[in-house]
Scaffold this active site. Structure first.
Site, PDB file in Angstrom:
ATOM      1  N   PHE A 141       0.770  -1.091   0.056  1.00  0.00           N
ATOM      2  CA  PHE A 141      -0.044  -0.094  -0.229  1.00  0.00           C
ATOM      3  C   PHE A 141       0.809   1.156  -0.033  1.00  0.00           C
ATOM      4  O   PHE A 141       1.625   1.578   1.076  1.00  0.00           O
ATOM      5  CB  PHE A 141      -0.922   0.052   1.068  1.00  0.00           C
ATOM      6  N   ASP A 226       9.674   2.868   1.128  1.00  0.00           N
ATOM      7  CA  ASP A 226       8.420   3.730   1.762  1.00  0.00           C
ATOM      8  C   ASP A 226       8.300   3.696   3.299  1.00  0.00           C
ATOM      9  O   ASP A 226       7.877   2.783   3.777  1.00  0.00           O
ATOM     10  CB  ASP A 226       7.126   3.025   1.028  1.00  0.00           C
ATOM     11  N   LYS A 255       3.551  11.644   6.620  1.00  0.00           N
ATOM     12  CA  LYS A 255       2.712  11.302   7.906  1.00  0.00           C
ATOM     13  C   LYS A 255       3.076  12.112   9.123  1.00  0.00           C
ATOM     14  O   LYS A 255       2.750  13.206   9.259  1.00  0.00           O
ATOM     15  CB  LYS A 255       2.210   9.797   8.164  1.00  0.00           C
TER      16      LYS A 255
END
Length: 403
Positions: A141, A226, A255
């Protein structure tokens, strides 16, 4: 044109339903706790998917934001701002790299990483035009842009959003040999999550990251990590890659980099890789804006102390130990790394969402994923006693569900 006869969400009738939120409306937050619009308090065990690593409204981050709000918030990258270089400098030092390309969201960071890898492949490695390929992992994801969902194997992410961009080869996660077999002369990068978050906190076997690093070195391929969810303290280290003493060619960050206040993301690498991007080839009106840079700078300064990484490690071990005791009592598996846990719910007692809703009723916020799994990723400022209380609420919910 088609129409729908479905009734809109009665609570948010004017909000497009791209999410199915749990039935709670948050109005206030402080530290690891939030309060709904009726005044009920909840322990936040999700932290906005790690975006609120430092807790809600951390006073240092709020102060940095308030100070910058009084000065200037946006210039665009058409001009320099006095906040961007200090932010980039501290973040580059944290990553032991040279350059920072700032963006806004995690998906933008991933897209930037993809463009950088392709440009590097053509301009440095010498891959023929339009032949660059990137190896990715199944179960990944990385975001929800059309390029990214094109190399997802989640049917919910893909269905009805094609046609998709070519150039990606998906292999089994955690399998170094599968990566090796997929490498061709046209491979420019391996893009993976050091820990797969949305998949349910899937931790790869020991040596996986080192194996990828070695393969990339041997075949002149970029290793892109990532670390949007796993990085910046969540896994008990600054980056999840640190767990195997591995440094990728590009870090993708987001984030927590915005301190839970504004969206901030970045791609971080050395000049020989990230320097392939030329003026005008990539950018963002808001990327690297003064407000975001001021907050991001303070976030990185807080991480330089190592305090939050240590808390995540120690509290994560404590939480995992408590949760392991529930295996066989409504839980089939617990996967943990730092203060990040995936908990598989026994299908005999309900789905992950069923348990999440029942925990909500008891004042604990978690989120389900992939049917049977719930995730816990509390702010790194959470207290051990609060974690104990959350686990006790889970135990009570599981006992009730088991009858």
């Amino acid at each position: 044109m088609t129409t729908t006869t479905e009734q809109p969400d009665a609570t948010e009738p004017h909000v497009a339903e791209n999410y199915l939120p749990l039935p709670v409306t948050i109005a206030h937050g402080e530290g690891a706790w939030v309060t709904d619009s009726d005044g009920k308090r909840y322990l936040d065990m999700l932290a906005a998917y790690s975006a609120v690593n430092f807790g809600h409204r951390h006073p240092d981050l709020v102060a940095a934001a308030e100070a910058q709000l009084q000065r200037i918030t946006l210039t665009s990258r058409a001009f320099r701002s006095d906040q961007l270089e200090p932010f980039a400098n501290t973040l580059a030092q944290l990553c032991k790299k040279e350059l920072v390309l700032p963006m806004n969201t995690g998906a933008e960071a991933v897209e930037t990483g993809i463009k950088t890898a392709r440009a590097w492949g053509y301009r440095v490695k010498g891959v023929a035009a339009d032949r660059a390929r990137i190896i990715v992992a199944k179960g990944n994801f990385h975001g929800r842009t059309t390029t990214i969902v094109g190399f997802s194997d989640d049917p919910v992410a893909r269905q009805d959003f094609g046609p998709f961009a070519p150039g990606f080869d998906a292999v089994a996660y955690g399998d170094v040999d599968a990566v090796r077999a997929a490498i061709t002369p046209d491979t420019v990068a391996v893009l993976i999550e050091p820990v797969q978050g949305e998949a349910g906190v899937i931790v790869p076997p020991e040596g996986y990251l080192r194996g990828i690093r070695q393969l990339c070195d041997e075949h002149n391929v970029l290793f892109i990590a990532d670390e949007i969810q796993s990085g910046l303290g969540r896994c008990g280290s600054t980056f999840a890659c640190d767990r195997e003493d591995v440094v990728p060619d590009l870090y993708l960050l987001g984030k927590a980099l915005g301190g839970g206040i504004v969206p901030v993301s970045a791609v971080v690498g050395n000049r020989d890789v990230l320097g392939v991007i030329r003026p005008g080839e990539h950018g963002s009106t808001f990327g690297g804006n003064p407000l975001a840079a001021a907050i991001g700078h303070r976030v990185v300064q807080m991480l330089h102390t190592g305090r939050y990484q240590e808390r995540a490690q120690l509290l994560g071990e404590h939480l995992e130990q408590q949760l392991q005791a529930l295996i066989g009592h409504g839980i089939t598996e617990v996967r943990a790394v730092g203060l990040w846990v995936g908990i598989d719910i026994d299908p005999a007692i309900g789905t992950g969402r069923d348990i999440a809703v029942r925990l909500l009723e008891r004042g604990v916020l978690v989120k389900d994923t992939h049917g049977q799994t719930i995730r816990m990723a509390p702010p790194l400022v959470v207290r051990p006693t609060e974690l104990d209380w959350a686990v006790e609420q889970l135990r009570l919910v599981l006992d009730a569900a088991r009858g």
